[in-house]
Design a protein around this motif. Structure first.
Motif, PDB file in Angstrom:
ATOM      1  N   ASP A 479      -5.624  97.412  20.910  1.00 14.24           N
ATOM      2  CA  ASP A 479      -6.994  97.255  20.351  1.00 14.24           C
ATOM      3  C   ASP A 479      -6.841  97.388  18.847  1.00 14.24           C
ATOM      4  OD1 ASP A 479      -6.285  99.961  21.026  1.00 14.24           O
ATOM      5  OD2 ASP A 479      -7.932 100.680  19.948  1.00 14.24           O
ATOM      6  N   ALA A 480      -8.019  96.979  18.274  1.00 14.45           N
ATOM      7  CA  ALA A 480      -7.987  97.257  16.726  1.00 14.45           C
ATOM      8  C   ALA A 480      -9.622  97.494  16.437  1.00 14.45           C
ATOM      9  CB  ALA A 480      -7.668  96.122  15.835  1.00 14.45           C
ATOM     10  N   SER A 481      -9.954  98.423  15.739  1.00 16.83           N
ATOM     11  CA  SER A 481     -11.360  98.846  15.207  1.00 16.83           C
ATOM     12  C   SER A 481     -11.726  99.041  13.769  1.00 16.83           C
ATOM     13  CB  SER A 481     -11.941  99.985  16.125  1.00 16.83           C
ATOM     14  OG  SER A 481     -11.673  99.533  17.542  1.00 16.83           O
ATOM     15  N   LEU A 482     -12.921  98.207  13.484  1.00 20.94           N
ATOM     16  CA  LEU A 482     -13.288  98.768  12.052  1.00 20.94           C
ATOM     17  C   LEU A 482     -14.651  99.750  12.436  1.00 20.94           C
ATOM     18  CD1 LEU A 482     -13.753  98.329   8.937  1.00 20.94           C
ATOM     19  CD2 LEU A 482     -15.364  96.389   9.459  1.00 20.94           C
ATOM     20  N   ILE A 483     -14.477 100.970  11.703  1.00 20.59           N
ATOM     21  CA  ILE A 483     -15.399 102.075  11.805  1.00 20.59           C
ATOM     22  C   ILE A 483     -16.029 102.208  10.626  1.00 20.59           C
ATOM     23  CG2 ILE A 483     -15.929 104.278  12.379  1.00 20.59           C
ATOM     24  CD1 ILE A 483     -13.446 104.331  14.170  1.00 20.59           C
ATOM     25  N   VAL A 484     -17.410 102.038  10.501  1.00 24.26           N
ATOM     26  CA  VAL A 484     -18.027 102.133   9.214  1.00 24.26           C
ATOM     27  C   VAL A 484     -19.241 103.056   9.047  1.00 24.26           C
ATOM     28  CG1 VAL A 484     -19.536 100.571   7.250  1.00 24.26           C
ATOM     29  CG2 VAL A 484     -17.738  99.716   8.982  1.00 24.26           C
ATOM     30  N   PHE A 485     -19.399 103.836   8.033  1.00 29.05           N
ATOM     31  CA  PHE A 485     -20.780 104.656   7.914  1.00 29.05           C
ATOM     32  C   PHE A 485     -21.267 104.288   6.637  1.00 29.05           C
ATOM     33  CE2 PHE A 485     -17.648 107.172  10.739  1.00 29.05           C
ATOM     34  CZ  PHE A 485     -18.560 107.247  11.792  1.00 29.05           C
ATOM     35  N   ALA A 486     -22.530 104.559   6.574  1.00 26.74           N
ATOM     36  CA  ALA A 486     -23.229 104.357   5.323  1.00 26.74           C
ATOM     37  C   ALA A 486     -24.483 105.195   5.297  1.00 26.74           C
ATOM     38  CB  ALA A 486     -23.510 102.830   5.057  1.00 26.74           C
ATOM     39  N   VAL A 487     -24.906 105.274   3.907  1.00 26.74           N
ATOM     40  CA  VAL A 487     -26.139 106.266   3.535  1.00 26.74           C
ATOM     41  C   VAL A 487     -26.935 105.443   2.302  1.00 26.74           C
ATOM     42  CG1 VAL A 487     -24.787 107.633   2.216  1.00 26.74           C
ATOM     43  CG2 VAL A 487     -26.953 108.399   3.156  1.00 26.74           C
ATOM     44  N   TYR A 488     -28.046 105.435   2.429  1.00 28.27           N
ATOM     45  CA  TYR A 488     -29.217 105.070   1.431  1.00 28.27           C
ATOM     46  C   TYR A 488     -30.062 106.218   1.071  1.00 28.27           C
ATOM     47  CZ  TYR A 488     -33.169 103.606  -0.907  1.00 28.27           C
ATOM     48  OH  TYR A 488     -34.043 103.294  -1.972  1.00 28.27           O
ATOM     49  N   CYS A 489     -29.947 107.026   0.084  1.00 24.81           N
ATOM     50  CA  CYS A 489     -30.981 107.780  -0.362  1.00 24.81           C
ATOM     51  C   CYS A 489     -31.242 107.716  -1.884  1.00 24.81           C
ATOM     52  CB  CYS A 489     -30.391 109.331  -0.142  1.00 24.81           C
ATOM     53  SG  CYS A 489     -28.749 109.416  -0.919  1.00 24.81           S
ATOM     54  N   GLU A 490     -32.438 108.079  -2.175  1.00 24.99           N
ATOM     55  CA  GLU A 490     -32.997 107.781  -3.571  1.00 24.99           C
ATOM     56  C   GLU A 490     -32.476 108.915  -4.493  1.00 24.99           C
ATOM     57  OE1 GLU A 490     -37.166 107.967  -3.153  1.00 24.99           O
ATOM     58  OE2 GLU A 490     -37.352 105.924  -2.066  1.00 24.99           O
ATOM     59  N   ASP A 491     -32.245 109.926  -4.078  1.00 24.26           N
ATOM     60  CA  ASP A 491     -31.766 111.101  -5.022  1.00 24.26           C
ATOM     61  C   ASP A 491     -30.951 112.164  -4.126  1.00 24.26           C
ATOM     62  OD1 ASP A 491     -31.304 112.849  -7.055  1.00 24.26           O
ATOM     63  OD2 ASP A 491     -33.238 113.581  -7.241  1.00 24.26           O
ATOM     64  N   CYS A 492     -29.583 111.714  -4.155  1.00 26.52           N
ATOM     65  CA  CYS A 492     -28.920 112.787  -3.237  1.00 26.52           C
ATOM     66  C   CYS A 492     -27.384 112.472  -3.569  1.00 26.52           C
ATOM     67  CB  CYS A 492     -28.936 112.378  -1.473  1.00 26.52           C
ATOM     68  SG  CYS A 492     -28.540 110.947  -0.975  1.00 26.52           S
ATOM     69  N   ASP A 493     -26.507 113.556  -3.246  1.00 25.17           N
ATOM     70  CA  ASP A 493     -25.069 113.242  -3.337  1.00 25.17           C
ATOM     71  C   ASP A 493     -24.409 112.402  -2.154  1.00 25.17           C
ATOM     72  OD1 ASP A 493     -22.493 113.451  -3.473  1.00 25.17           O
ATOM     73  OD2 ASP A 493     -22.481 115.460  -4.339  1.00 25.17           O
ATOM     74  N   GLY A 494     -24.464 111.121  -2.304  1.00 21.94           N
ATOM     75  CA  GLY A 494     -24.023 110.315  -1.342  1.00 21.94           C
ATOM     76  C   GLY A 494     -22.936 110.528  -0.506  1.00 21.94           C
ATOM     77  N   LYS A 495     -21.536 110.964  -1.409  1.00 18.46           N
ATOM     78  CA  LYS A 495     -20.711 111.381  -0.941  1.00 18.46           C
ATOM     79  C   LYS A 495     -20.620 112.459   0.121  1.00 18.46           C
ATOM     80  CE  LYS A 495     -15.646 112.633  -2.197  1.00 18.46           C
ATOM     81  NZ  LYS A 495     -14.839 112.772  -3.528  1.00 18.46           N
ATOM     82  N   ASN A 496     -21.471 113.701  -0.280  1.00 20.23           N
ATOM     83  CA  ASN A 496     -21.351 114.569   0.601  1.00 20.23           C
ATOM     84  C   ASN A 496     -22.340 114.448   1.934  1.00 20.23           C
ATOM     85  OD1 ASN A 496     -20.293 116.637  -1.172  1.00 20.23           O
ATOM     86  ND2 ASN A 496     -21.908 117.219  -1.993  1.00 20.23           N
ATOM     87  N   ARG A 497     -23.522 113.451   1.745  1.00 28.66           N
ATOM     88  CA  ARG A 497     -24.106 112.990   2.939  1.00 28.66           C
ATOM     89  C   ARG A 497     -23.190 112.507   3.759  1.00 28.66           C
ATOM     90  NH1 ARG A 497     -26.971 114.889   5.227  1.00 28.66           N
ATOM     91  NH2 ARG A 497     -28.373 113.336   5.939  1.00 28.66           N
ATOM     92  N   LEU A 498     -22.288 111.610   3.315  1.00 26.33           N
ATOM     93  CA  LEU A 498     -21.599 110.943   4.377  1.00 26.33           C
ATOM     94  C   LEU A 498     -20.552 111.583   4.863  1.00 26.33           C
ATOM     95  CD1 LEU A 498     -20.561 107.623   2.115  1.00 26.33           C
ATOM     96  CD2 LEU A 498     -21.748 107.699   4.421  1.00 26.33           C
ATOM     97  N   SER A 499     -20.080 112.963   4.180  1.00 28.03           N
ATOM     98  CA  SER A 499     -19.356 113.980   4.796  1.00 28.03           C
ATOM     99  C   SER A 499     -19.709 114.418   5.962  1.00 28.03           C
ATOM    100  CB  SER A 499     -18.608 114.731   3.793  1.00 28.03           C
ATOM    101  OG  SER A 499     -17.952 114.057   2.929  1.00 28.03           O
ATOM    102  N   SER A 500     -21.223 114.709   5.840  1.00 26.29           N
ATOM    103  CA  SER A 500     -21.912 115.364   6.605  1.00 26.29           C
ATOM    104  C   SER A 500     -22.003 114.651   8.052  1.00 26.29           C
ATOM    105  CB  SER A 500     -23.202 115.767   6.234  1.00 26.29           C
ATOM    106  OG  SER A 500     -24.282 116.336   7.243  1.00 26.29           O
TER     107      SER A 500
END
Length: 525
Positions: A479-500
């Motif tokens: 098998d092979a998979s692509l796993i993707v996560f994303a976040v849109y926020c107006e005023d936040c730390d995107g990297k930390n929100r993705l980690s969470s």
């Protein structure tokens, strides 16, 4: 009329050994040939020149047939390399390593010819048939290396000018202006393949000595790479000077071919120079001592019949021995058994995140969900925040259904460009590659991370994800998979929100993928 019928019968009699052998061989390799042709039909890829090379190859083959009277026979010494090529092709089918099957096509064609013609006659077909090797979709493995070389060369060139820039991986970040990705299409692979093909054709038509052909071929490689380096540098430079408004940024494809066409002038000048070399003139004047060819005696005819039967039987036996594998592509992907909506995350009824979503072709299993965090303003989230999670999974990889293929894109480069880059680590030290994307026409920014899960191996690099298919030969997974996560926020730390987000859902995602693989394996058993 009688003479015409006699000639026609003679032509059929002479061609029948080849028709039988290649008919049996194509019974085996047809699925691979069909997949290669489908790649040639994608005219935005690196192999769109395939049909042209096929026509040129056929022309060169008929040129040899017109120049030389071939006498078929049976040369059993060539059975050994032919059998080895058949075994390698069969292994590629069993292990579902398409690159191995693609690599074996030209050796199989030449091996079958060698059995019927022997070295003294088949050597004239090496270049005409070998030309097809430059249309085989196996050269993608060079893309990453070419991308890295292009980045290094452009780093050197940009350093000669008063330009502030940073390099991270294959991304060139122009401070205060924008970013360029030296993507797969910017590797120069297209120009390299076309340049190599042209030099081989020119050498076959006009050069006689091996030395001259090697010099021309090496020159074509250097000029093709040089054309791509100049093309990429000019596009980046113009992007800097025009604040990303230059038309070259959007029309870089046609610009690249004009630059490549300019490098053909010195290539053909080198070719003309090589033609005038003394060794070439001596070779033209030299009359080859023709060795007596085998006559078509009764014994020779019987040997030929035996050889044809053996050679035709071998690919048929391999075809019969291989298990029938479903190579069809599902018309619609099935829903992966994964539910992230629960106490913490609620659903948002949208198929994209601010107009963004990955573009992935023909997955067997799919899960996409836009979410919001029920905890509201806690953990740095705000009312303008939305989350995205997606899994694109393939039971096994085949033509048109691969996790790493030219048409698969994490983002649309015409609408988005990367601003910053980062890496994250999920549970179990799973590596993820991160990007902050900015929409070209607005100030909208989203933060995404992705990773490849290929046959039990985690990778973030395209080439290593492709090679993981080979490393996975030692286990039972395909098998092979692509796993993707994303976040849109107006005023936040995107990297930390993705980690969470990753810390809270990654284990569920991996469990769902592994469960699907296990169920499929039980169904096959």
């Amino acid at each position: 009329m009688a003479i015409g019928r006699i000639r026609f019968r003679g032509l059929i009699r002479a061609a029948s050994p080849f028709l039988l052998v290649f008919g049996a061989l194509f019974l085996l390799i047809w699925p691979t040939v069909e997949g290669i042709v489908s790649r040639w039909l994608r005219f935005d890829e690196s192999y769109s020149h395939g049909f042209l090379l096929l026509l040129v190859s056929v022309f060169l083959i008929f040129r040899v047939l017109k120049q030389r009277a071939l006498v078929p026979g049976f040369y059993p010494l060539w059975l050994m390399p032919f059998v080895l090529a058949l075994l390698a092709y069969g292994m590629g089918d069993l292990l579902r390593v398409q690159a191995l099957q693609h690599l074996m096509l030209v050796p199989l064609l030449l091996g079958a010819l060698a059995i019927l013609l022997g070295w003294k006659q088949v050597r004239f077909f090496i270049a005409p048939v070998g030309l097809l090797f430059f249309a085989m979709p196996v050269w993608d493995f060079l893309s990453w290396t070419l991308q890295v070389i292009t980045v290094e060369i452009n780093q050197l060139l940009l350093g000669l000018f008063d330009i502030e820039f940073e390099i991270e991986g294959v991304f060139v970040y122009l401070i205060g202006v924008g970013a360029f990705e030296i993507a797969n299409g910017c590797s120069g692979l297209r120009y390299l393949l076309v340049g190599q093909s042209l030099s081989l054709i020119y050498g076959e038509l006009n050069l006689r000595t091996l030395r001259a052909r090697v010099i021309l071929f090496a020159t074509s490689v250097l000029l093709a790479l040089f054309a791509n380096w100049i093309r990429v540098f000019v596009i980046i430079y113009m992007g800097h000077e025009t604040n990303m408004q230059s038309s070259l940024i959007e029309d870089h494809e046609s610009f690249g071919w004009w630059v490549f066409a300019a490098t053909l002038i010195p290539l053909f000048l080198v070719g003309r120079r090589l033609e005038s070399m003394k060794a070439e003139r001596d070779s033209d004047q030299k009359v080859e001592a023709t060795e007596p060819l085998a006559s078509f005696s009764r014994t020779g005819a019987m040997r030929l019949k035996v050889g044809v039967v053996i050679t035709a039987l071998l690919p048929v036996l391999v075809w019969a021995a291989l298990p029938s594998s479903d190579r069809d592509i599902k018309p619609e992907p099935l829903a992966l058994d994964l539910k992230l909506v629960g106490e913490r995350y609620g659903p948002l009824f949208s198929t994209n995140l601010e107009g963004w979503r990955p573009r992935v072709q023909n997955p067997d299993w799919l899960y996409t969900q836009t979410l919001f965090d029920r905890r509201g303003a806690g953990d740095q989230s705000g009312p303008g925040e939305s989350l995205f999670a997606a899994v694109y999974s393939y039971d096994y990889q085949r033509e048109g259904a691969e996790v790493i293929q030219y048409s698969n894109r994490v983002y649309d480069r015409e609408r988005w460009y990367p601003e910053t880059f980062f890496t994250l680590s999920g549970p179990g030290k799973v590596p993820l590659k991160g990007l902050t994307l900015r929409q070209r026409f607005t100030d909208t920014r989203i933060h995404i991370v992705y990773t490849y899960y290929v046959e039990g191996f985690w990778e973030t690099d395209n080439l290593r994800a492709k090679l993981a298919q080979v490393w996975g030969l030692m286990n039972s997974r395909s098998d092979a998979s692509l796993i993707v996560f994303a976040v849109y926020c107006e005023d936040c730390d995107g990297k930390n929100r993705l980690s969470s987000l990753i810390d809270s859902v990654m284990e569920e995602v991996v469990t769902a993928v592994n469960k699907q693989v296990a169920e499929k394996k039980r169904g096959e058993d």
